[in-house]
Design a protein around this motif. Structure first.
Motif, short mmCIF file in Angstrom:
data_model
loop_
_atom_site.label_atom_id
_atom_site.label_comp_id
_atom_site.label_asym_id
_atom_site.label_seq_id
_atom_site.Cartn_x
_atom_site.Cartn_y
_atom_site.Cartn_z
N LEU A 86 27.61 -67.67 -76.88
CA LEU A 86 28.28 -66.43 -77.26
C LEU A 86 29.34 -66.67 -78.35
O LEU A 86 29.29 -66.07 -79.42
N LYS A 87 30.28 -67.58 -78.07
CA LYS A 87 31.37 -67.83 -79.01
C LYS A 87 30.86 -68.45 -80.32
O LYS A 87 31.46 -68.25 -81.38
N GLY A 88 29.78 -69.20 -80.23
CA GLY A 88 29.26 -69.92 -81.39
C GLY A 88 28.89 -68.99 -82.54
O GLY A 88 29.33 -69.18 -83.68
N ASP A 89 28.08 -67.98 -82.26
CA ASP A 89 27.65 -67.06 -83.31
C ASP A 89 28.83 -66.32 -83.91
O ASP A 89 28.93 -66.15 -85.12
N TYR A 90 29.71 -65.86 -83.03
CA TYR A 90 30.90 -65.15 -83.52
C TYR A 90 31.72 -66.06 -84.43
O TYR A 90 32.22 -65.64 -85.49
N SER A 91 31.88 -67.32 -84.02
CA SER A 91 32.74 -68.24 -84.76
C SER A 91 32.26 -68.42 -86.19
O SER A 91 33.05 -68.38 -87.14
N ARG A 92 30.95 -68.61 -86.36
CA ARG A 92 30.42 -68.81 -87.71
C ARG A 92 30.71 -67.58 -88.59
O ARG A 92 31.05 -67.70 -89.76
N ARG A 93 30.57 -66.40 -88.00
CA ARG A 93 30.87 -65.17 -88.73
C ARG A 93 32.37 -65.11 -89.07
O ARG A 93 32.76 -64.72 -90.17
N ASP A 94 33.18 -65.52 -88.09
CA ASP A 94 34.63 -65.43 -88.28
C ASP A 94 35.14 -66.47 -89.28
O ASP A 94 36.11 -66.20 -89.99
N PHE A 95 34.53 -67.65 -89.32
CA PHE A 95 34.95 -68.65 -90.32
C PHE A 95 34.88 -68.02 -91.72
O PHE A 95 35.82 -68.07 -92.50
N GLY B 257 27.92 -55.59 -72.77
CA GLY B 257 28.93 -56.28 -73.58
C GLY B 257 28.50 -57.71 -73.89
O GLY B 257 28.56 -58.16 -75.05
N ILE B 258 28.06 -58.41 -72.87
CA ILE B 258 27.63 -59.80 -73.07
C ILE B 258 26.44 -59.85 -74.02
O ILE B 258 26.37 -60.71 -74.91
N ALA B 259 25.52 -58.90 -73.87
CA ALA B 259 24.35 -58.87 -74.77
C ALA B 259 24.78 -58.68 -76.22
O ALA B 259 24.11 -59.15 -77.14
N ARG B 260 25.92 -58.02 -76.42
CA ARG B 260 26.42 -57.81 -77.78
C ARG B 260 27.42 -58.88 -78.21
O ARG B 260 28.02 -58.78 -79.27
N GLY B 261 27.62 -59.89 -77.35
CA GLY B 261 28.44 -61.02 -77.75
C GLY B 261 29.90 -60.95 -77.35
O GLY B 261 30.72 -61.71 -77.87
#
Lengths: 201, 201
Positions: free
Chosen positions: A58-67, B165-169
């Motif tokens: 979960l956090k991984g995908d968000y992190s790349r976008r946030d970087f 929510g989890i499905a959307r990250g």
């Protein structure tokens, strides 16, 4: 003169790279200098049970976008997420500590060059040869820089830095101390700015 | 009219509480409303292998210091770290979802009241009786609010919200979507502000 700001960072940390573009100016606005302190976050991660951001579900995908978004937000145009990530950061960390022992100002220059080589040029600075090449670009002696990576005294110095950082609670990158007050993350630079302006809040 | 901002939060999240004091004004500055979406972070933590901040070695001590400092930085005077922390947040989350189905505006009012009861008054809102008492303060029917906590339809609604929510990250609190763009943390409110002003960057 007021004490330097301590800037702890790991060469494999994207937020550390972005913060490295900001910390000198932030300090200078308040008449401070910066003590550049390379760190091995992997050792801290073992103690805190954490993992590199991009490897966390979960956090991984968000992190790349946030970087990338944070780079744009902070006006850092020269950012490209490296294909090889994360990397072990012993080689660049040791070169910075070695350079710093000779000339603290030079440490900041070579640290920024190594960070940029990895997070903009995509060079694998975990390779001692690559790290030494980058150090040489900043005017350092290439052979001596390459030698520092395998120098037992420099290795020991880095180990003591890492242990000392963990003992003081450094668990992430960037991690900043202002007169002993700890701040984790580029997203605390607004708090650091106010702390420096007001002496604490 | 532009879509509402989605504000996902867990009632046991200190940063969620601080963000809850800010989100309505932030949205209003850009002509937006806020969709208050209570979440159970524990379920997301299981998937992402995370733990409550205060329970993580090294990070825990820093976090407690940062909660209080961030409250001061953001001008939230009414913050006191509860002795009982973390708490399960099903009861307040269900009451908010139940209230929202009847009147979305009321959901924001009761959500803020429940957050304040826990993070300022120190009331244990994980207790359905306490949560119902707090809901009643905002003008809701106490018996009906208490009943919502055990209502299978409301339970199911919360479960679907959490899964969605989890499905959307959604892996943390607060977690905000602006026209689909995800932002994690109170410390991304500056990015949200610019995103709303510019339509993205």
């Amino acid at each position: 003169m007021a004490a330097p700001i301590e800037f702890w960072f790991d060469f494999s940390s994207p937020y550390g790279y972005l913060a490295a573009q900001k910390i000198d100016a932030l300090a200078a606005r308040h008449g401070r200098t910066v003590d550049w302190r390379p760190m091995l976050l992997g050792v801290a991660f073992k103690q805190s049970g954490q993992a590199p951001l991009t490897q966390i579900p979960l956090k991984g995908d968000y992190s790349r976008r946030d970087f990338a978004r944070s780079a744009r937000f902070h006006g850092v145009a020269d950012f490209r997420m490296p294909e090889k990530f994360p990397i072990p950061s012993q080689a660049p960390a040791r070169i910075v500590l070695w350079a710093k022992a000779r000339d603290p100002a030079q440490a900041a220059v070579v640290a920024k060059a190594l960070y940029r080589a990895y997070f903009f040029e995509g060079l694998d600075v975990s390779d001692p040869e690559v790290a030494a090449d980058v150090a040489a670009r900043t005017g350092l002696d290439r052979v001596a820089a390459r030698g520092a990576v395998d120098d037992p005294a420099v290795k020991d110095l880095l180990k003591r830095e890492v242990d000392g950082g963990i003992a003081r609670g450094v668990f992430g990158s960037p991690f900043v101390f202002v007169d002993g007050e700890p701040f984790w993350g580029l997203d605390r630079f607004d708090q650091i700015d106010r702390w420096l302006a007001t002496g604490g809040f």
